[in-house]
Design a protein around this motif. Structure first.
Motif, PDB file in Angstrom:
ATOM      1  N   ARG A   1      19.223 -13.959   5.152  1.00 33.50           N
ATOM      2  CA  ARG A   1      20.368 -12.396   5.201  1.00 33.50           C
ATOM      3  C   ARG A   1      21.868 -12.989   5.915  1.00 33.50           C
ATOM      4  O   ARG A   1      22.719 -12.585   4.344  1.00 33.50           O
ATOM      5  N   GLN A   2      21.632 -13.702   6.725  1.00 30.31           N
ATOM      6  CA  GLN A   2      23.072 -14.265   6.990  1.00 30.31           C
ATOM      7  C   GLN A   2      24.057 -14.704   6.107  1.00 30.31           C
ATOM      8  O   GLN A   2      24.551 -14.449   5.057  1.00 30.31           O
ATOM      9  N   ARG A   3      23.038 -15.958   5.398  1.00 34.16           N
ATOM     10  CA  ARG A   3      23.884 -16.285   4.480  1.00 34.16           C
ATOM     11  C   ARG A   3      24.369 -15.617   2.996  1.00 34.16           C
ATOM     12  O   ARG A   3      25.485 -15.758   2.591  1.00 34.16           O
ATOM     13  N   ALA A   4      22.984 -14.992   2.653  1.00 34.12           N
ATOM     14  CA  ALA A   4      23.905 -14.318   1.966  1.00 34.12           C
ATOM     15  C   ALA A   4      24.430 -13.164   2.097  1.00 34.12           C
ATOM     16  O   ALA A   4      25.496 -12.807   0.994  1.00 34.12           O
ATOM     17  N   PHE A   5      24.663 -12.745   3.473  1.00 33.83           N
ATOM     18  CA  PHE A   5      25.501 -11.638   3.696  1.00 33.83           C
ATOM     19  C   PHE A   5      27.278 -12.627   3.403  1.00 33.83           C
ATOM     20  O   PHE A   5      28.079 -11.922   3.017  1.00 33.83           O
ATOM     21  N   TYR A   6      27.068 -13.466   3.585  1.00 37.44           N
ATOM     22  CA  TYR A   6      28.716 -14.238   3.648  1.00 37.44           C
ATOM     23  C   TYR A   6      28.687 -14.657   2.657  1.00 37.44           C
ATOM     24  O   TYR A   6      30.626 -14.778   1.954  1.00 37.44           O
TER      25      TYR A   6
ATOM     26  N   SER B   1      28.614 -13.532  -0.098  1.00 38.98           N
ATOM     27  CA  SER B   1      29.098 -12.291  -1.215  1.00 38.98           C
ATOM     28  C   SER B   1      29.562 -11.541  -0.360  1.00 38.98           C
ATOM     29  O   SER B   1      31.011 -10.797  -1.201  1.00 38.98           O
ATOM     30  N   HIS B   2      30.802 -12.192   0.548  1.00 38.06           N
ATOM     31  CA  HIS B   2      32.161 -11.666   1.109  1.00 38.06           C
ATOM     32  C   HIS B   2      32.637 -12.707   0.748  1.00 38.06           C
ATOM     33  O   HIS B   2      34.210 -13.278   1.020  1.00 38.06           O
ATOM     34  N   GLY B   3      32.733 -13.980  -0.282  1.00 40.52           N
ATOM     35  CA  GLY B   3      33.661 -15.268  -1.016  1.00 40.52           C
ATOM     36  C   GLY B   3      33.453 -16.448   0.386  1.00 40.52           C
ATOM     37  O   GLY B   3      34.448 -17.620  -0.113  1.00 40.52           O
ATOM     38  N   LEU B   4      32.836 -16.413   1.706  1.00 42.55           N
ATOM     39  CA  LEU B   4      32.391 -17.140   2.039  1.00 42.55           C
ATOM     40  C   LEU B   4      31.342 -18.405   1.601  1.00 42.55           C
ATOM     41  O   LEU B   4      30.453 -17.917   0.683  1.00 42.55           O
ATOM     42  N   THR B   5      31.218 -20.167   2.134  1.00 37.03           N
ATOM     43  CA  THR B   5      30.941 -21.099   1.374  1.00 37.03           C
ATOM     44  C   THR B   5      30.123 -21.758   2.562  1.00 37.03           C
ATOM     45  O   THR B   5      30.913 -22.066   3.173  1.00 37.03           O
ATOM     46  N   GLU B   6      28.640 -22.058   2.166  1.00 39.70           N
ATOM     47  CA  GLU B   6      28.779 -22.785   3.178  1.00 39.70           C
ATOM     48  C   GLU B   6      28.937 -24.058   3.193  1.00 39.70           C
ATOM     49  O   GLU B   6      29.203 -24.853   2.293  1.00 39.70           O
ATOM     50  N   VAL B   7      29.480 -25.160   4.473  1.00 35.15           N
ATOM     51  CA  VAL B   7      30.240 -25.945   4.361  1.00 35.15           C
ATOM     52  C   VAL B   7      29.595 -27.072   3.674  1.00 35.15           C
ATOM     53  O   VAL B   7      30.188 -27.833   3.095  1.00 35.15           O
ATOM     54  N   HIS B   8      28.187 -27.490   3.587  1.00 36.63           N
ATOM     55  CA  HIS B   8      27.749 -28.279   2.090  1.00 36.63           C
ATOM     56  C   HIS B   8      27.831 -28.118   0.950  1.00 36.63           C
ATOM     57  O   HIS B   8      27.496 -28.766  -0.084  1.00 36.63           O
ATOM     58  N   ASP B   9      28.349 -26.579   0.310  1.00 35.32           N
ATOM     59  CA  ASP B   9      28.374 -26.307  -0.358  1.00 35.32           C
ATOM     60  C   ASP B   9      29.848 -26.453  -1.126  1.00 35.32           C
ATOM     61  O   ASP B   9      30.216 -26.554  -2.203  1.00 35.32           O
ATOM     62  N   VAL B  10      30.737 -26.584  -0.243  1.00 37.51           N
ATOM     63  CA  VAL B  10      32.138 -26.673  -0.779  1.00 37.51           C
ATOM     64  C   VAL B  10      32.533 -27.398  -1.507  1.00 37.51           C
ATOM     65  O   VAL B  10      32.055 -28.441  -1.391  1.00 37.51           O
TER      66      VAL B  10
END
Length: 141
Positions: free
Chosen positions: A113-118, A120-129
């Motif tokens: 849920r937290q990953r989806a929340f962030y 949805s605001h345009g943030l990317t998990e660091v390993h997916d950059v």
């Protein structure tokens, strides 16, 4: 979103900050109230979310140089008020106020849920950059 919600930049009173942090189980912050208030006071910005009756139901705080980087240290919403758009309102305010900075960074729990929340605001998990992944390092005391 809660119709009677206001998001503003302000430092909450110690008793209401402790009550909010305790409500989400962040006891590492509330064990030392003076340290909690020092962390809030030392933040670049502190945003509160309040109901029409002025109850503190959410808070976010940033650490930043105000020019190139914003670290989102805390974002929390009282459990009884979650899933009402309060976290979204806090994030929208942060992203609007820091839209000019190059990096917005945060560390958070590994929960879908937290990953989806962030995201949805345009943030990317660091390993997916892209074009290549980044590493993140942390030392917790």
């Amino acid at each position: 979103m809660t119709r009677d919600l206001s998001v503003r930049e302000e430092l909450p009173a110690q008793n209401e900050a402790i009550r909010l942090y305790d409500s989400v189980g962040w006891s590492a912050y509330t064990r030392d109230p003076a340290l909690l208030m020092a962390s809030l006071t030392g933040s670049h910005r502190v945003y509160t979310a309040r109901t029409g009756s002025d109850e503190l139901v959410g808070l976010a705080r940033t650490i930043s140089d105000g020019a190139t980087i914003c670290y989102l240290q805390d974002i929390l919403v009282q459990p009884s008020h979650q899933d009402r758009g309060i976290g979204r309102a806090l994030m929208d305010r942060i992203l609007a106020d820091y839209g000019h900075v190059r990096q917005v960074v945060l560390l958070t729990d590994d929960e879908p849920r937290q990953r989806a929340f962030y995201e949805s605001h345009g943030l990317t998990e660091v390993h997916d950059v892209a074009p290549r992944p980044l590493n993140a390092f942390v030392r917790l005391g």
